[in-house]
Design an enzyme around this catalytic site. Sequence first.
Site, PDB file in Angstrom:
ATOM      1  N   ARG A 178       0.846  -1.181   0.000  1.00 14.54           N
ATOM      2  CA  ARG A 178       0.000   0.000   0.000  1.00 14.54           C
ATOM      3  C   ARG A 178       0.887   1.239   0.000  1.00 14.54           C
ATOM      4  NH1 ARG A 178      -3.094  -3.268  -1.261  1.00 14.54           N
ATOM      5  NH2 ARG A 178      -5.193  -3.707  -0.455  1.00 14.54           N
ATOM      6  N   HIS A 226       0.052   0.408 -10.612  1.00 15.86           N
ATOM      7  CA  HIS A 226      -0.778  -0.473  -9.780  1.00 15.86           C
ATOM      8  C   HIS A 226      -1.203  -1.737 -10.545  1.00 15.86           C
ATOM      9  CE1 HIS A 226      -3.330  -0.217  -5.904  1.00 15.86           C
ATOM     10  NE2 HIS A 226      -3.167  -1.490  -6.234  1.00 15.86           N
TER      11      HIS A 226
END
Length: 266
Positions: A178, A226
């Site tokens: 994250r 991502h």
Amino acid sequence: SSSSSSSSSSSPSPNVQIVRLCDAGMADQMVEYALYATLRVQRSFDVYERQQRGIVLDSAATPAATANARGPPVWRAHEYRPRNAITVGVLGVGVLGTRVAQQLASFGYNVVGWCRTDRPAPAGVSLFTGGLECLARMLPLCHVLINLLPNTPALAHLLNCERLALLPTGAHLINVGRGAQVDTNALVAALSSGRLGGAMLDVFDSEPLDPSHPLWHLPTASVTPHVAAQTIEQTRARQIIRNARLILSGRAHLVPGCIDPATASY
């Protein structure tokens, strides 16, 4: 009444079981990403990519100073480092972290892992279990650090200036966990000064990453949008159906990834 309806919709029943997806086809992709990023460091492929672009870093030139300074392409070989000379640290040894750690260990890297709660160590992995003091003992060992921790408030900016400084000089960070777990300003400073040798980053605290962000332009930073592990729709659907059948048949205790609503933990 409308008021009671509103109240019930904002307060989920404690009898509703919350379940997260486990893997859903993402573990293999995460292993591929982590293995590529680690091989890139071990074999100095990141250095050769910069040399092709005419960017050569030495003790007299920091990455920040050379971000926009390019010379001619450079033909220069670097000493080979065998896999067993590289220690890879994995932060977070859950479903994905365990797979990544095991695969890297099976490929011949020295692998250490950190998790906050007791659990069996994956095959071939030395586990540091406990609080931040355990993490502080592990970080100085890591030539490559891979973040795979879950997103919880307690882990915000876990990798701050203090902890990044515990890594060996020239270490590399791979963040596929994250973005909020990394203090971006501290990371940019460590890369700009040459304290860290590089970073391969797939997640950020704000996405998409702003085009003006320095991470786009630092020669020792690599950015991906991502994509380290993308959910495979058919695999996700099969897992949801299987879990629903277990819950409806009274076998919820067999469902992996159940979350305790009281603690939001699993």
